[in-house]
Every structure is written in structure tokens, then in C-alpha cells.
Design a protein around this motif. Structure first.
Motif, PDB file in Angstrom:
ATOM      1  N   ILE A 100      -8.584  -3.271  -0.306  1.00 27.73           N
ATOM      2  CA  ILE A 100      -7.681  -4.069  -1.149  1.00 27.73           C
ATOM      3  C   ILE A 100      -6.921  -3.183  -2.130  1.00 27.73           C
ATOM      4  CG2 ILE A 100      -7.553  -5.950  -2.832  1.00 27.73           C
ATOM      5  CD1 ILE A 100     -10.106  -7.096  -1.499  1.00 27.73           C
ATOM      6  N   ALA A 101      -7.611  -2.232  -2.740  1.00 25.72           N
ATOM      7  CA  ALA A 101      -6.905  -1.351  -3.680  1.00 25.72           C
ATOM      8  C   ALA A 101      -5.779  -0.609  -2.959  1.00 25.72           C
ATOM      9  CB  ALA A 101      -7.889  -0.361  -4.301  1.00 25.72           C
ATOM     10  N   GLY A 102      -6.065  -0.130  -1.762  1.00 24.60           N
ATOM     11  CA  GLY A 102      -5.046   0.571  -0.996  1.00 24.60           C
ATOM     12  C   GLY A 102      -3.893  -0.337  -0.608  1.00 24.60           C
ATOM     13  N   ILE A 103      -4.222  -1.547  -0.216  1.00 24.98           N
ATOM     14  CA  ILE A 103      -3.175  -2.496   0.175  1.00 24.98           C
ATOM     15  C   ILE A 103      -2.298  -2.834  -1.030  1.00 24.98           C
ATOM     16  CG2 ILE A 103      -2.798  -4.883   0.936  1.00 24.98           C
ATOM     17  CD1 ILE A 103      -5.278  -4.480   2.780  1.00 24.98           C
ATOM     18  N   CYS A 104      -2.912  -2.950  -2.209  1.00 23.87           N
ATOM     19  CA  CYS A 104      -2.114  -3.192  -3.426  1.00 23.87           C
ATOM     20  C   CYS A 104      -1.159  -2.014  -3.669  1.00 23.87           C
ATOM     21  CB  CYS A 104      -3.027  -3.389  -4.634  1.00 23.87           C
ATOM     22  SG  CYS A 104      -3.893  -4.973  -4.652  1.00 23.87           S
ATOM     23  N   LEU A 137      -1.697 -11.348  -2.696  1.00 23.72           N
ATOM     24  CA  LEU A 137      -1.149  -9.986  -2.680  1.00 23.72           C
ATOM     25  C   LEU A 137      -1.321  -9.339  -1.306  1.00 23.72           C
ATOM     26  CD1 LEU A 137      -2.130  -8.224  -6.034  1.00 23.72           C
ATOM     27  CD2 LEU A 137       0.114  -8.930  -5.264  1.00 23.72           C
ATOM     28  N   VAL A 138      -2.497  -9.519  -0.729  1.00 17.23           N
ATOM     29  CA  VAL A 138      -2.753  -8.928   0.592  1.00 17.23           C
ATOM     30  C   VAL A 138      -1.793  -9.529   1.620  1.00 17.23           C
ATOM     31  CG1 VAL A 138      -4.438  -8.796   2.479  1.00 17.23           C
ATOM     32  CG2 VAL A 138      -5.164  -8.343   0.120  1.00 17.23           C
ATOM     33  N   GLU A 139      -1.627 -10.837   1.588  1.00 16.23           N
ATOM     34  CA  GLU A 139      -0.752 -11.470   2.573  1.00 16.23           C
ATOM     35  C   GLU A 139       0.718 -11.162   2.328  1.00 16.23           C
ATOM     36  OE1 GLU A 139      -1.679 -12.510   5.298  1.00 16.23           O
ATOM     37  OE2 GLU A 139      -3.814 -12.486   4.841  1.00 16.23           O
ATOM     38  N   GLU A 140       1.088 -11.015   1.073  1.00 18.12           N
ATOM     39  CA  GLU A 140       2.468 -10.613   0.781  1.00 18.12           C
ATOM     40  C   GLU A 140       2.727  -9.215   1.347  1.00 18.12           C
ATOM     41  OE1 GLU A 140       3.550 -10.739  -3.355  1.00 18.12           O
ATOM     42  OE2 GLU A 140       5.299  -9.473  -3.012  1.00 18.12           O
ATOM     43  N   THR A 141       1.734  -8.345   1.201  1.00 22.44           N
ATOM     44  CA  THR A 141       1.867  -6.982   1.740  1.00 22.44           C
ATOM     45  C   THR A 141       1.976  -7.022   3.252  1.00 22.44           C
ATOM     46  OG1 THR A 141       0.494  -6.225  -0.087  1.00 22.44           O
ATOM     47  CG2 THR A 141       0.886  -4.658   1.702  1.00 22.44           C
ATOM     48  N   ARG A 142       1.187  -7.870   3.880  1.00 21.52           N
ATOM     49  CA  ARG A 142       1.239  -7.989   5.343  1.00 21.52           C
ATOM     50  C   ARG A 142       2.651  -8.404   5.787  1.00 21.52           C
ATOM     51  NH1 ARG A 142      -3.311  -8.966   8.377  1.00 21.52           N
ATOM     52  NH2 ARG A 142      -4.342 -10.099   6.691  1.00 21.52           N
ATOM     53  N   GLU A 156       4.689   3.426  -9.072  1.00 15.62           N
ATOM     54  CA  GLU A 156       4.139   2.057  -9.021  1.00 15.62           C
ATOM     55  C   GLU A 156       2.924   1.951  -8.110  1.00 15.62           C
ATOM     56  OE1 GLU A 156       7.295   2.896  -8.559  1.00 15.62           O
ATOM     57  OE2 GLU A 156       8.517   1.809 -10.037  1.00 15.62           O
ATOM     58  N   VAL A 157       2.771   2.906  -7.153  1.00 16.59           N
ATOM     59  CA  VAL A 157       1.644   2.845  -6.219  1.00 16.59           C
ATOM     60  C   VAL A 157       0.321   2.981  -6.977  1.00 16.59           C
ATOM     61  CG1 VAL A 157       0.499   4.038  -4.299  1.00 16.59           C
ATOM     62  CG2 VAL A 157       2.987   3.673  -4.250  1.00 16.59           C
ATOM     63  N   ALA A 158       0.199   4.040  -7.758  1.00 19.04           N
ATOM     64  CA  ALA A 158      -1.038   4.240  -8.522  1.00 19.04           C
ATOM     65  C   ALA A 158      -1.223   3.114  -9.542  1.00 19.04           C
ATOM     66  CB  ALA A 158      -0.996   5.596  -9.230  1.00 19.04           C
ATOM     67  N   ALA A 159      -0.117   2.685 -10.143  1.00 22.36           N
ATOM     68  CA  ALA A 159      -0.218   1.609 -11.143  1.00 22.36           C
ATOM     69  C   ALA A 159      -0.732   0.323 -10.499  1.00 22.36           C
ATOM     70  CB  ALA A 159       1.145   1.379 -11.800  1.00 22.36           C
ATOM     71  N   GLY A 160      -0.252   0.029  -9.303  1.00 19.22           N
ATOM     72  CA  GLY A 160      -0.681  -1.183  -8.606  1.00 19.22           C
ATOM     73  C   GLY A 160      -2.152  -1.124  -8.232  1.00 19.22           C
ATOM     74  N   MET A 161      -2.597   0.055  -7.797  1.00 24.21           N
ATOM     75  CA  MET A 161      -4.019   0.211  -7.449  1.00 24.21           C
ATOM     76  C   MET A 161      -4.895   0.103  -8.692  1.00 24.21           C
ATOM     77  SD  MET A 161      -3.566   3.293  -4.675  1.00 24.21           S
ATOM     78  CE  MET A 161      -5.245   3.274  -4.052  1.00 24.21           C
TER      79      MET A 161
END
Lengths: 376, 72
Positions: free
Chosen positions: A253-257, A50-55, A20-25
Motif C-alpha cells: 500500500i505504501a508503494g502504491i500510494c 487510493l489503491v483503486e484510484e491508482t489502479r 510527491e512520491v516520498a510525501a505520499g508514502m
């Protein structure tokens, strides 16, 4: 992953990642697009969510409820540089564990030279575990900061961080959790840890270029870099509020996703802790092989090192690779201080680091390979 | 309608989530340039929800201000 997993260099960077990591990016790069906090159209608001959810997810992973106190960085080294170069040192003393990585020792040495700091090493046992009963002997009124590598990237020792914080009291503690995050529970708020540096691409199984710094008391830390934040744009000064104070420039952002997906889709371990302990016991029975690990099983992380009395570490690592396809890391692992403490400087060691994706069979294969290389 | 203004994008998204979780309808919109704001985004909500939203934000420790004279 199909077939045997022979990648044992997970302390450098983990592989494989959850798919899912690569798929999300890719989803962000190919379908979503948009910046963070720089516009108000739907695309950017969706990305900002998405960024804030990741945080919030990442903060929860290290026991932090105030997610704004978690600053996104490029990696743990970046986080440590923010913490150290922004710290208001006043020419006192800094205490470090004996197992520190150069991510700490290099910036700290530069600051010590520039600002007249004294660097002292915390008393420790032979495996590098801090001797909490003797911390009082090195603490003094001039102690400004204590820095501890949570999980050694050389022998896997996990430090008794809660006990260390209790012993040092009000002296701020910087925890380098580059190796431990993802593998070891971290309760930053509960344990009163002042600063935590983490990376996304090791134990958390996220992509490279992601990391974070938790600051309990961000008011005393100056930003490392200045620039646009999408806020207070009418002023040339950086905002004083979080997280903007420390997040100049567009984030990864891509990395955070990708990191978000890693946090949401962490696999259950495919091996038991007992498999790792059994491996260590078997390795220690091999003649001429010396294993470097935690003295106390309860303090053993998901990596260890070894040396051969009869073979150079570089040749040992090469033979593991060429004859068995096993990928390890040899040398000093950017941690000369740790190797000095355990007595393996300057040659270093062969290091094997595990992932949740390793099976008991993969671990048994590593044992077979090491045994054959050592005993012929 | 009224506008809730915040310091940062982090706060806007946190506020939006709290409203959504509580079933309160709101929208993230650009801050009108006539209004001084710390951040380019703000939250638009029904004037009738002023107190409910305010209570939710205070409960979440989110710093905000209200622009009450906004007319959509």
C-alpha cells in the motif's frame, strides 16, 4: 535536484523521483494507515479508494479502460512470472524477441524444461528490432505465445508492437514493458495486446516494489499464489473474479500510494529528444567507441549502450564514476540474450539511461566525460 | 435504505465513485453478517435511488446484487 544530475542508471531504477512520491508514502505510513479491502472502517475505505484510484490511473497509462484487469504486483518480474507460470502451455512453441531480459528467459526456460516447450527467436534486424515481414516464417500451429520486450534495456530499441500483434493474429502476446512504461505510449486495448507486464520504479518514476500485470483474458491464467483476499473468505479456493484472483495477501500500500503520486506528478522532460540524438551522433564520432542503439531514430528509447575498443567496460564505468561522478551500469544487464544478438556477450556494455529530469547540460556533461575517458 | 452488494473491493470503490460523480448520496459500510456477500464492504443508498444506482452500475459494467429488505 540541485546541481548537475549525474545519475544515468535509470534503467535499473529511476532517480530522482517526483518529491510527491516520498510525501505520499510518508503520508500513508505516518498519518493514514489502514489496510486494503480487509475492513470497513473509514481508514481502510479511504486507503481502498487510493489503491483503486491508482489502479485506474495506471490502467489508463497503458491504454486499459477495464481497470480490474490490471493486477498489482511487486515489479515486472513478478508480473511476468504470473503470466508465464499460470499460462496453460500444452507443449507447443513460444516465440521471443532476441532482446529478452532474464525476467522472461529464466522463468520461460524453467517452464520449457518442465512442460516440454520449444523456445524460438523471432527473426530480427541487427539491432534486434523484430523483422515483421519474416514473422510468418516462424509462426506455426504449435505457437502458443509470443513474448516481446517492448524497449530493450540494452540498446533502447522500441519494438513495433502493434505491427507484431497484427502479424501473429490470435496467438497471445505478452509484452514486457518494464523499460517502456512511462517513456513510450502503450495502447494495450487498441492494439489487442493480451498481457502487459510493467514496473513502477523505472520510467514511471514510482517507488520500488510496485508493478502490475494487465490480462485481457484472465480466465485462462492460473494464480501464482493463493491466500487471503478479503473476499469469499468462507472458501478455501481463490476467488475467480478480478482483481482478487491474482492479489492474495496485503498489497504494497505504501508503494502504491507513492506510485499514485508519480502518476499524478510526472515532470515535463527537461531535455529534448534531439539532445539524445545529438549525443549519440557525437559519441559515434569518438575513435574507438562503439555505440549500440536503435538503427531507426523513431525506435530509440531513453537508453543506449557503448563499448570501448581499448578499455574493459568495468574500467570504463569505474572511470566515469571516479573521475566524473557519473553513474552508469556495466555488464550484461540481466539480458544475455540481447548481448548475444548485438555481439557484446559475454563482456557486456556500458549503459546510460535517461530520466525526464536530465537537462541538455547533463547530457553534454556525459558526452564530455565519455570523450575524455576514451581519448585520454 | 437498500444495500448494493459486490464481489470485490475494486467493484465497491468503483461503484461509490460512479454514485459520487452522479451526485447520488451513498455510503460504504460493512456487509451485515446476516447477508451473504462476496466482499466485506457494500454500498448503502436510499431506496428511492434504487433504479438510478442500478442503471449507473450496469452502465459501468459493475456486477452487483441488491439486498432490498435492509432496514437501518
Amino acid at each position: 535536484m540541485n546541481g548537475r544530475n549525474t545519475y544515468f542508471d535509470n534503467a535499473a531504477t529511476s532517480f530522482p523521483k517526483p518529491p510527491e512520491v516520498a510525501a505520499g508514502m510518508a503520508r500513508y505510513l505516518n498519518e493514514m494507515g489502514g489496510s486494503y479491502g480487509r475492513s470497513a472502517h473509514a481508514r481502510t475505505v479511504a486507503v481502498s479508494r487510493l489503491v483503486e484510484e491508482t489502479r485506474t490511473l495506471l490502467a489508463a497509462r497503458i491504454g486499459v479502460t477495464q481497470a480490474a484487469h490490471l493486477i498489482f504486483t511487486h515489479n515486472a518480474t513478478h508480473a511476468i512470472n504470473i503470466a508465464l507460470k499460470g499460462f496453460p502451455f500444452a507443449g507447443g512453441a513460444v516465440l521471443v524477441s532476441p532482446l529478452e531480459h532474464n525476467a522472461v528467459m529464466r522463468p520461460l526456460s524453467r517452464i520449457a524444461a518442465e512442460r516440454g516447450l520449444t523456445i524460438r527467436t523471432l527473426p530480427a534486424h541487427p539491432d534486434g528490432t523484430v523483422d515483421i515481414d519474416r514473422i510468418g516464417a516462424v509462426l506455426c500451429d504449435r505457437t502458443e505465445l509470443v513474448i516481446v520486450n517492448h524497449e530493450s534495456n540494452v540498446n533502447g530499441v522500441i519494438q513495433p508492437i502493434a505491427e507484431i500483434k497484427r502479424r501473429i493474429g490470435a496467438v497471445p502476446l505478452l509484452l514486457d514493458a518494464a523499460q517502456s512504461a512511462g517513456h513510450v505510449a502503450i495502447a494495450a486495448e487498441r492494439d489487442g495486446i493480451d498481457m502487459v507486464a510493467i514496473t513502477g520504479h523505472k520510467g514511471l518514476l514510482g517507488p520500488t516494489g510496485t508493478g502490475a500485470l494487465y490480462l485481457k483474458d484472465p480466465g485462462r491464467i492460473a494464480p501464482l499464489i493463493d491466500g487471503g483476499t478479503g473476499s469469499n473468505s468462507e472458501q478455501f479456493e481463490m476467488p475467480g473474479f478480478l482483481p482478487d484472483k491474482f492479489e492474495a495477501g496485503t498489497p504494497n500500500i505504501a508503494g502504491i500510494c507513492g506510485l499514485r503520486e508519480a502518476l499524478l506528478h510526472r515532470p515535463d522532460p527537461r531535455h529534448a529528444a534531439a539532445d539524445l540524438f545529438a549525443l549519440l551522433e557525437e559519441l559515434e564520432r569518438i575513435p574507438g567507441l562503439r555505440v549500440f542503439r536503435a538503427a531507426d531514430r523513431e525506435r530509440q528509447g531513453a537508453l543506449f549502450s557503448f563499448v570501448s575498443e581499448t578499455m574493459d567496460v568495468a574500467l570504463f564505468g569505474r572511470r566515469l564514476h571516479d573521475e566524473f561522478g557519473i553513474e552508469t551500469r556495466i555488464g550484461l544487464h540481466c539480458a544475455p540474450a540481447a548481448h548475444r544478438h548485438i555481439g557484446t556477450f559475454p563482456d557486456g556494455t556500458v549503459r546510460a539511461a535517461f530520466s525526464p529530469y536530465h537537462t541538455a547540460d547533463d547530457i553534454a556533461y556525459l558526452l564530455t566525460a565519455v570523450r575524455k575517458v576514451q581519448t585520454g | 435504505m437498500i444495500l448494493f452488494l459486490f464481489e470485490s473491493t475494486h467493484a465497491v470503490i468503483a461503484a461509490e465513485k460512479r454514485c459520487g460523480d452522479a451526485g447520488i448520496s451513498c455510503a460504504v459500510i460493512p456487509v451485515p453478517r446476516s447477508i451473504s456477500s462476496q466482499c466485506g464492504l457494500c454500498i448503502e443508498a436510499a431506496a428511492a435511488d434504487r433504479e438510478r444506482v442500478s442503471a449507473l452500475l450496469r452502465e459501468g459494467g459493475i456486477v452487483f446484487s441488491i439486498h432490498e429488505e435492509y432496514v437501518k
